[in-house]
Design an enzyme around this catalytic site. Sequence first.
Site, PDB file in Angstrom:
ATOM      1  CE  LYS A  38      -6.336  -6.276  -0.129  1.00 51.04           C
ATOM      2  NZ  LYS A  38      -6.574  -5.228   0.867  1.00 51.04           N
TER       3      LYS A  38
ATOM      4  CE1 TYR B 281      -3.376  -2.749   0.641  1.00 49.10           C
ATOM      5  CE2 TYR B 281      -2.750  -2.788   2.944  1.00 49.10           C
ATOM      6  CZ  TYR B 281      -3.487  -3.304   1.898  1.00 49.10           C
ATOM      7  OH  TYR B 281      -4.320  -4.377   2.109  1.00 49.10           O
TER       8      TYR B 281
END
Lengths: 312, 312, 312, 312, 312
Positions: free
Chosen positions: D209, D178
């Site tokens: 992810k 992220y």
Amino acid sequence: MPVLKREEVKVPAGVSAEARETYLDNYLKATRGTGRLMLFACDQKIEHLNDDFYGEGIDPADALPDHLFQIGDQGVIGVLAGQRGLVAAYAADYPDINYLIKVNSKTHLVKKDQDDPYSPQLHSFEAILELINNGVNVVGIGYTIYIGSEYESQMMAEAGELIAQAHAAGLIVCLWVYPRGKAVADEKDAHLLAGAAGTALCLGADFVKVNPPNAKDGQTPAQLLHQASMASGRCGLVCAGGSTVDAQTFLTQLYQQIHVGGARGNATGRNIHQRSLAQAVRLTKAISAITLADAEVAEALAIFEGDADFTL
Amino acid sequence: MPVLKREEVKVPAGVSAEARETYLDNYLKATRGTGRLMLFACDQKIEHLNDDFYGEGIDPADALPDHLFQIGDQGVIGVLAGQRGLVAAYAADYPDINYLIKVNSKTHLVKKDQDDPYSPQLHSFEAILELINNGVNVVGIGYTIYIGSEYESQMMAEAGELIAQAHAAGLIVCLWVYPRGKAVADEKDAHLLAGAAGTALCLGADFVKVNPPNAKDGQTPAQLLHQASMASGRCGLVCAGGSTVDAQTFLTQLYQQIHVGGARGNATGRNIHQRSLAQAVRLTKAISAITLADAEVAEALAIFEGDADFTL
Amino acid sequence: MPVLKREEVKVPAGVSAEARETYLDNYLKATRGTGRLMLFACDQKIEHLNDDFYGEGIDPADALPDHLFQIGDQGVIGVLAGQRGLVAAYAADYPDINYLIKVNSKTHLVKKDQDDPYSPQLHSFEAILELINNGVNVVGIGYTIYIGSEYESQMMAEAGELIAQAHAAGLIVCLWVYPRGKAVADEKDAHLLAGAAGTALCLGADFVKVNPPNAKDGQTPAQLLHQASMASGRCGLVCAGGSTVDAQTFLTQLYQQIHVGGARGNATGRNIHQRSLAQAVRLTKAISAITLADAEVAEALAIFEGDADFTL
Amino acid sequence: MPVLKREEVKVPAGVSAEARETYLDNYLKATRGTGRLMLFACDQKIEHLNDDFYGEGIDPADALPDHLFQIGDQGVIGVLAGQRGLVAAYAADYPDINYLIKVNSKTHLVKKDQDDPYSPQLHSFEAILELINNGVNVVGIGYTIYIGSEYESQMMAEAGELIAQAHAAGLIVCLWVYPRGKAVADEKDAHLLAGAAGTALCLGADFVKVNPPNAKDGQTPAQLLHQASMASGRCGLVCAGGSTVDAQTFLTQLYQQIHVGGARGNATGRNIHQRSLAQAVRLTKAISAITLADAEVAEALAIFEGDADFTL
Amino acid sequence: MPVLKREEVKVPAGVSAEARETYLDNYLKATRGTGRLMLFACDQKIEHLNDDFYGEGIDPADALPDHLFQIGDQGVIGVLAGQRGLVAAYAADYPDINYLIKVNSKTHLVKKDQDDPYSPQLHSFEAILELINNGVNVVGIGYTIYIGSEYESQMMAEAGELIAQAHAAGLIVCLWVYPRGKAVADEKDAHLLAGAAGTALCLGADFVKVNPPNAKDGQTPAQLLHQASMASGRCGLVCAGGSTVDAQTFLTQLYQQIHVGGARGNATGRNIHQRSLAQAVRLTKAISAITLADAEVAEALAIFEGDADFTL
């Protein structure tokens, strides 16, 4: 004269079975069989740089490091506390001194208003074992913690592990615990010093050196010290005599720390080594007479003045 | 000419029994059998980047790193001090030089007003042993500590452990100890330099390099240096000759550092390598004549000017 | 065409006896037997995130990572430099490429005015040996140091130890050394770049990649580069061709870096991989013709334009 | 329905020869033989404390941690991702679930304007091997990196080493990457997310992810996601379905991420576990129908609504 | 009276096969065969220095550390929690107490507005095993985490690894989890405390000590506590009784924490040891009657007042 029998020594559970006899040997050597500690502090060449060794009011003999070892050799002390490197340089010529390796040290150059104090571990524990393997008479280790410093955590962690290592190897441990840092308003508050002493117990030290408290509310420093000597429990409280004063005052303070304050010894450095060799030697004997043999102040003064001798 | 017999060497107690003869070999090799150290400093390519090697007043030969090794090979020195990588790159072609591995280094790009100095350990001690295993003639290690820096603790800890490791393996150790950082008002104060010297002793170094003090109160730098050479005790004090000056001044300073200041050697870098190979070689001989053979300044000058030779 | 005989390779003393032949193999493979390095830089997917791989002016083929390996496989290069994970993902399908594992990396998200750069070591050295044990053709490692950064010390220490480990295992090392941080006013100053190059030598690198200097005082970048190629000595200087320009300009710069500046190779990334596969492959051949075979610019241009071929 | 044959799996070169079959087993178990990953995220009890498990709109069943394991056991998932301690507490009673140990975690208490995010590695890799030795069905590990954080370097280094360790032991790795911190203006910028995906590839992850990008310039999130799925190459891109929305919207997004955006799976947490057990179980099946069996949205909706079933 | 059969204990999967029986022994000893934990907290000599042991309202007996062990020996407790050093100093004389080693500690000198809290691990896990090898009855370990502190990450990492080590060796673990730091507005918010409890579960603790929540929205602290006892799942929630109040209030709170709040025990320190030995011993029995034997408040009060006795 206090006598501690071998079987009376409270051996910490961190001492391994194999190291138990070594620990007992070291404990009894360091305390000269009394359970009391006379610690000759010789770690100031880093802590105070050359301030304590050269200048007005300091005997010229103190400019040379050999001075420390000559005092330790000819005087009566429990242990000589110095950094590993210092001890390693001279120990072969002074093999009978009991050495306590002061594992951490810092200079005094960075002041508190610039940064809180941190005194780093200077080497691994193995480096101490190496000295012992090489024949140096090391009986224990020392470490300084500044509680209240923003770096308290690093010192607590280093000390905690070193104590476990030392006990596992049969060495005794003396912590210096000083409240210091921006968060500390009064470094000599008796209640805070008692907290310092209790901290050392919880970390597992055998002895803890604290500074003497300031007089307060009509109580003497020695009376106020009693809270700390209770708080430290089985960890023997060791106290400095305060700043350099005349011998009578110094010895009187020392006597009261033990007999009023519950101290189990003393840690003295510059008060000793800033004198000529002969005078310094006599002062170690005077101190030891009080600490190790429950001498009265007058007896100790006579020893210091050369009117009597003291041996163990 | 000073001669140090093998049995007179004070072997630190950190030297393991197995490494004792190696230590004696290394100590005598580094000091050329005299107990004095002539250290040729070749670590500036990191410390000062290319400033000392290229530019006005610097001989063009100095632009090439081989220059350093040619001087070390053809001149008379005690040790050539350089980083592990530098030594590793050239040692096979200059196998007879005594190498001292400078274990830490920093550039000078970040200035003191931006951040206090920290010079990091560049590799493990094992990486030095690997060089020795591979046949390099390494006799010792070096490390710089900036006392008074906010990062003093990191350097003290790295140095302390390296010294223990080096002695256990029979290598000698030279510390560079410089007071530096926001907390240090006068880096060349004689009393502070004595503290620096004492710090090196307590950490266990065999030699300590300090900068020469500033003249003060009618005392010459060499006179003022004496406090430091007393404070360092068995750790031999080594001093730089100051900034680049003419050879006579330089050699006179060096002579006085030893004979007045009590220094046991010198550490010189750019004063040597910024010259042509021939001149640099002669300067190493002139320096060594004073340091290792107690030559007078005039004799040394004659050697530098090619009117006499010096060999060991 | 430069040819480096096996017995002419200067093997660093950090290379263990057991790893000597491996080192020679790797050095000669990486330099294609020439002592010169053509390094295809493929570490930008972390360093520049997706900026170099997707967008205007970039061939769509570059959006897929396979593109890098196809170029490395079909072109003529010395080594493909990429992070361990990237190489591990594709190496089984491109087994003949010489891989150089770029051990540290950072993104460019935090800018210099927020914090000085630090690029962390991404894994232990053992993780590289594991790749080799599993059959990957790894010939060396790479690491970036930002000198002048407040984190310079961490990178110097990581690089210093990695180099010792790599040499002990027979791998070659290329450092990227960039002056960068709040303390650095001009990242492309020729004198500073020479310092960067010398730093790599002292740390023990086999090759050092620096950025080309800015033109100054009537001297071309290639002329100014010569200071650095002298300063790095036995550590071969490798230079980038500068920002993306047309092929003729790029190849001319490369030629001058080698023949004027003394460079011993080049490191090129986006200038290659942002092109279509066919064009990129031809550009690697043109670069290698100059770097590895001393081709003239015109010859190299003909190779790039498909009018000639180049193989080794 | 996508089927990945054992011989088609691209085994990273970091997988040791001894661990190759284990890796293949784990890869095929985690992806249920499809190469696609349905990851049930159960690490929020640290990441979001109790916010995701108790309160308005959350089924009361979610207040008890068993709920997560009941869903994982009765539903159809690829892996259940949770911290080592959580998995260790329940795994003996839910032995058939494929576990992915989420190695790092942080709470959300310290906000970005106070400090940039750092999520620490919670234990050594050996602690994961211990679980496997004790019979837990661990197929892989997970780790979150916040690129653009001032602590990016620590997370990159921890992740890089963990991936090498995991592959050497035959475990698969999924990174959560992220962009976050003061340096990051738009955490959901498609180009930046592609950089995040490429970072994971270069570190060696098997899956990454990322959050879904924001719609921009007339392109849907799924269309914009394609840049990232190209950038991650052999590292399979896995995407969250976005914030909690109705099932149809959620499943449609998921479908498009795979079929338009090139995603190779999904990572879903609170969208599943905040529902009653029955509904949550059906949602895992609906998700898996799309992810693992290329079902159409309508089919998946029917499964979610209980009008059809899905098993593997 | 709650009875937990050996076969009903949920053994975490981190417990190695060899340590399984040891874990079961320790779990049942610590919980006195009930699954409930009565933890006598004796770590305040560092945490609060001497504040809890000396002063107005504190029985003079508490000034001496032996007091803690006398209470633990003569009273009825599950475990006595203290630092390694403290336990090591007294355990040989109090061999039957179940000890829980509190691995980290900090003083309270640095306040929150100066720096966020960090409590450091005081020694390696091996130092605890050494105590066990030396015969000390250590059944488990404890560690404090301040979630929301800027140093949360360090404590999470230390705790995570210690838990893995403890379970592998068959020791139980109790975490103290306190939200604290500049980022934490309300340390006693029930929802936040539930997050703290869940964090402990995910790290793998067997028990978690949280502070009781503040009453809110017409709900009692015990009612509000229920969210936390659900969130911690298989990790038993242990709660303090709040600040020192009269015995009836204290015992009533304790009863409600268990029977309304779902707590599985209590952790009490100064409420016990600040009393005389006799009173403190009776209070441990009263607490244990409620905690371990489901006594009503009136029964417990009678025990405290000496009108009834309680043994196990």
